[in-house]
Enzyme design. Structure first.
Site, short mmCIF file in Angstrom:
data_model
loop_
_atom_site.label_atom_id
_atom_site.label_comp_id
_atom_site.label_asym_id
_atom_site.label_seq_id
_atom_site.Cartn_x
_atom_site.Cartn_y
_atom_site.Cartn_z
N ASP A 37 4.28 0.27 16.90
CA ASP A 37 3.42 -0.82 16.44
C ASP A 37 2.25 -0.94 17.40
O ASP A 37 2.40 -0.67 18.61
CB ASP A 37 4.17 -2.14 16.36
CG ASP A 37 3.53 -3.13 15.39
OD1 ASP A 37 4.12 -3.40 14.33
OD2 ASP A 37 2.42 -3.63 15.68
N ASP A 75 -1.32 2.87 18.28
CA ASP A 75 -2.21 2.55 17.17
C ASP A 75 -2.19 3.73 16.19
O ASP A 75 -2.43 4.88 16.59
CB ASP A 75 -3.62 2.33 17.73
CG ASP A 75 -4.63 1.83 16.72
OD1 ASP A 75 -4.41 2.00 15.50
OD2 ASP A 75 -5.66 1.28 17.15
N VAL A 76 -1.92 3.47 14.92
CA VAL A 76 -1.87 4.57 13.95
C VAL A 76 -3.22 5.24 13.77
O VAL A 76 -3.30 6.34 13.21
CB VAL A 76 -1.33 4.10 12.58
CG1 VAL A 76 0.11 3.66 12.69
CG2 VAL A 76 -2.21 3.02 11.96
N ASN A 102 4.42 2.71 7.26
CA ASN A 102 4.44 1.32 6.82
C ASN A 102 3.30 0.48 7.36
O ASN A 102 2.92 -0.52 6.74
CB ASN A 102 5.79 0.71 7.24
CG ASN A 102 5.80 -0.79 7.14
OD1 ASN A 102 5.91 -1.36 6.05
ND2 ASN A 102 5.68 -1.46 8.27
N SER A 155 0.92 -0.43 -2.44
CA SER A 155 0.86 -1.82 -2.90
C SER A 155 0.69 -1.79 -4.40
O SER A 155 0.32 -0.75 -4.98
CB SER A 155 -0.34 -2.52 -2.24
OG SER A 155 -0.67 -3.73 -2.88
N TYR A 173 -8.95 -2.38 1.03
CA TYR A 173 -7.51 -2.42 0.79
C TYR A 173 -7.16 -1.69 -0.51
O TYR A 173 -6.26 -0.84 -0.53
CB TYR A 173 -7.04 -3.86 0.73
CG TYR A 173 -5.54 -4.02 0.78
CD1 TYR A 173 -4.87 -4.03 2.01
CD2 TYR A 173 -4.79 -4.16 -0.37
CE1 TYR A 173 -3.48 -4.18 2.07
CE2 TYR A 173 -3.41 -4.29 -0.32
CZ TYR A 173 -2.76 -4.30 0.90
OH TYR A 173 -1.39 -4.44 0.95
N VAL A 206 4.63 -9.91 -0.34
CA VAL A 206 5.88 -9.99 0.41
C VAL A 206 5.74 -11.11 1.45
O VAL A 206 4.68 -11.27 2.07
CB VAL A 206 6.21 -8.66 1.10
CG1 VAL A 206 7.56 -8.73 1.81
CG2 VAL A 206 6.20 -7.51 0.09
N THR A 208 5.64 -12.02 4.47
CA THR A 208 5.44 -11.60 5.85
C THR A 208 4.19 -12.28 6.38
O THR A 208 3.39 -12.82 5.61
CB THR A 208 5.26 -10.07 5.95
OG1 THR A 208 4.00 -9.71 5.37
CG2 THR A 208 6.39 -9.33 5.24
#
Length: 273
Positions: A37, A75-76, A102, A155, A173, A206, A208
């Site tokens: 993460d 960091d991705v 994810n 999504s 997005y 979701v 979160t």
């Protein structure tokens, strides 16, 4: 006996939310975890992102299940950091059998002062970050020669045009989540000869911190038409992280051993509207 005994799962965005839920669910079924993460704030993101303390809590909950976990703050968007995290995990845990790309962000809010930056940040994390995640780990899976499973988090916005509202972050997005489907289908073809399955999962909202926050509430209040467009067909406003994790478990276990190239909604009927 768990469904994933002897397996190792590489999970991004693992500090909280869906990522933590996936780590715990897979650990309950016997998997060890390589967890990543960013644990830092991206300036264009309006809600508080995960912290190092959140990642530590994921570690505690996985270890409480008597499973091993190697957690790294990375960091991705940084391919080198991801590769180092995977190498560290493989050195300790021995292998990679499951990849869950994810990690993701939302940058849209009531105010969008720099739509170009918001768009670029979402594309970098939610699309390029997915590409980096898989390429950082999949060669290990190929070299093992024992197959495996990759699940990309998209999504419902990756299958529809609802919810973008023309903002920089909203456009990014929707574009990123559609792009994830293209990656999934390409990789399903690429990796099938290695008996590696690739699928995408498409949650509705979701519960979160990414969507359960003041900024998103204000945005929905200011745009009631968007709220109506994003409503589920079933009488639930959002689903829970475990609902997504249960679907992931199906895809990565032998229950889904011949499922590949699929876009799987977990959406309380959203796609049927």
């Amino acid at each position: 006996m768990g469904m994933l005994d002897g397996k190792v799962a590489f999970i991004t965005g693992a500090a909280r939310g869906q990522g933590r839920s996936h780590a715990i669910t897979l650990a309950e079924q016997g998997a060890d975890i390589i967890a990543v993460d960013i644990c830092e704030q991206i300036p264009s993101v309006h809600y508080a992102m995960a912290t190092s303390e959140d990642l530590e809590e994921t570690v505690k909950q996985v270890e409480a299940l008597d499973r091993r976990i190697v957690a790294t703050q990375a960091d991705v968007r940084d391919m080198g950091a991801l590769q180092a995290a995977v190498q560290k995990g493989v050195a300790e845990l021995g292998r990679v059998d499951i990849i869950l790309a994810n990690a993701g962000i939302v940058t849209q809010g009531v105010d969008d002062p720099d739509p170009i930056q918001a768009f670029n940040d979402v594309i970098a994390v939610n699309l390029a970050g997915v590409r980096n995640t898989v390429h950082a780990a999949v060669q290990h899976m190929i070299d093992q020669g024992e197959g495996g499973s990759v699940v990309l988090t998209s999504s419902t916005q990756g299958l529809t045009g609802r919810g973008g509202a023309g903002t920089g972050g909203g456009d990014g997005y929707a574009a990123a989540k559609h792009g994830v489907v293209g990656l999934m289908r390409t990789w399903a073809n690429w990796l099938a000869p290695h008996n590696i399955r690739v699928n995408s999962i498409h949650p509705t909202g979701v519960a979160t911190p990414m969507i359960m926050n003041e900024t998103i509430e204000q945005m929905m209040a200011a745009n009631p038409d968007m709220g109506n467009a994003m409503a589920n067909l079933m009488p639930v406003p959002v689903v829970e992280s475990i609902d997504i994790s249960n679907a992931v478990l199906y895809l990565v276990s032998d229950m889904g051993r011949y499922v590949s190239g699929v876009t799987l909604p977990v959406d309380a009927g959203f796609m049927a509207k």
